[in-house]
Enzyme design. Structure first.
Site: not given
Ligand code: SF4
Length: 339
Positions: A85, A98, A105, A109, A112, A331
């Protein structure tokens, strides 16, 4: 086949020289690729030579979602069918794009949506550049004019410092004056604090840096950003303190404000200890919920209250206006449907 968009200007020159072509053609080709200029033509023979070695394909737009606030989110399909995306965010008559740096990833996190996907693969520099070229030309067609080149933030899917070589390759092309000519101050790279990548920051041009801080306490930060177990705040700040900053340059500390978790007076006190002697701007981002998320967004009164706590402690603070949350483009909300 390698992509033509993976080449820096000097690499393209070397290739042309090896093929007995004039190196001057590299500049003309860069203007074709990145500025859409067709002032001088390139001979069909040169095009043929290039096409035997390089692909001119760009990511394909699979879907476009538009928010009433002007945010545009693209799902882009890559050559192997994987998707990422990319988001265009309007800001004062300009746009910021962005960019994603990985498919999925590895950082996981907990706040996220991308983090729930795991890492599928790194993006090539050509795929990072391709997102920009596709998004910028979509914008030009939409508006019917040639808009000013959008600014860039590496805040899409992926940890950019987990893919440093390809991100560096993309930066080289973005900043090339013969191509897009984007200035270093128009580019921001955001990291979750991936220390092996941060140790390579000296190789980077002087672009803006942002750290996803989210808590001044290792215990809480570890819950939000699991890599904090291996790379605690002390080590991250040691690396950041070694980054040379220009006179008016600050590091941005992103602070995802989560109701009841990191919005207490103790958090503000600890942030003061951590940041008051550093060139820091705190960017408060009220948490953007996504399907299945375990955290709550604080109401606007709580956001204002926490901002005031920081301002009272003489910390430069701003609150980021959430854009595109209705289309899951804000975000922490990005997640490709198919990886
Ligand atoms: S916020 Fe999401 S995209 Fe960014 S490093 Fe953490 S898991 Fe990865």
């Amino acid at each position: 086949m390698e992509s033509i968009y993976s080449l820096t200007l000097s690499e393209l020159k070397s290739f042309l020289v090896k093929k007995d072509q004039s190196p001057e053609l590299a500049q003309i080709l860069f203007q074709h690729l990145y500025k859409n200029k067709k002032t001088q033509s390139i001979s069909p023979k040169t095009i043929e030579i290039l096409k035997t070695q390089y692909s001119f394909d760009l990511p394909e737009i699979e879907t476009v979602s538009k928010s009433p606030d002007g945010t545009i989110k693209f799902l882009m399909k890559l050559h192997d069918g994987k998707t990422v995306e990319t988001v265009l965010i309007p800001f004062h008559k300009r746009f910021t794009v962005c960019l994603s740096s990985q498919v999925g990833c590895a950082m996981k996190c907990s706040f996220c949506y991308t983090g729930t996907m795991g890492l599928s693969r790194h993006l090539k520099s050509s795929e990072i550049i391709g997102q920009y070229v596709v998004a910028a030309s979509y914008l030009a067609k939409e508006t019917g004019t040639k808009p000013v080149s959008p600014n860039i933030v590496f805040m899409g899917q992926g940890e950019p410092l987990h893919n440093t070589e390809e991100v560096l390759g993309a930066l080289d092309v973005f900043m090339e004056p013969m191509g897009l000519g984007i200035g270093p101050r128009q580019i921001t790279l955001s990291t979750a604090g991936y220390l092996p990548g941060m140790k390579k920051l000296a190789k980077f041009p002087q672009i803006n840096l942002a750290l996803s801080l989210h808590s001044p306490f290792n215990e809480t930060r570890k819950e939000l950003i699991p890599i904090n177990q291996h790379y605690p705040l002390e080590d991250i700040f040691e690396a950041l303190d070694n980054v040379p900053l220009m006179k008016r340059q600050f590091i941005t500390y992103e602070y995802l404000l989560i109701d009841g978790l990191n919005d207490r007076i103790e958090d503000a006190d600890e942030l003061k200890k951590l940041l008051s002697k550093r060139k820091a701007i705190i960017n408060i981002i009220p948490f953007n919920p996504f399907p299945g998320s375990q955290y709550r967004r604080p109401d606007s009164q709580k956001v204002d209250y926490f901002k005031d706590l920081l301002v009272e402690r003489s910390l430069r603070t701003m609150v980021r206006t959430t854009k595109g949350s209705d289309i899951l483009a804000a975000c922490g909300q990005l997640k490709s449907k198919t990886v």
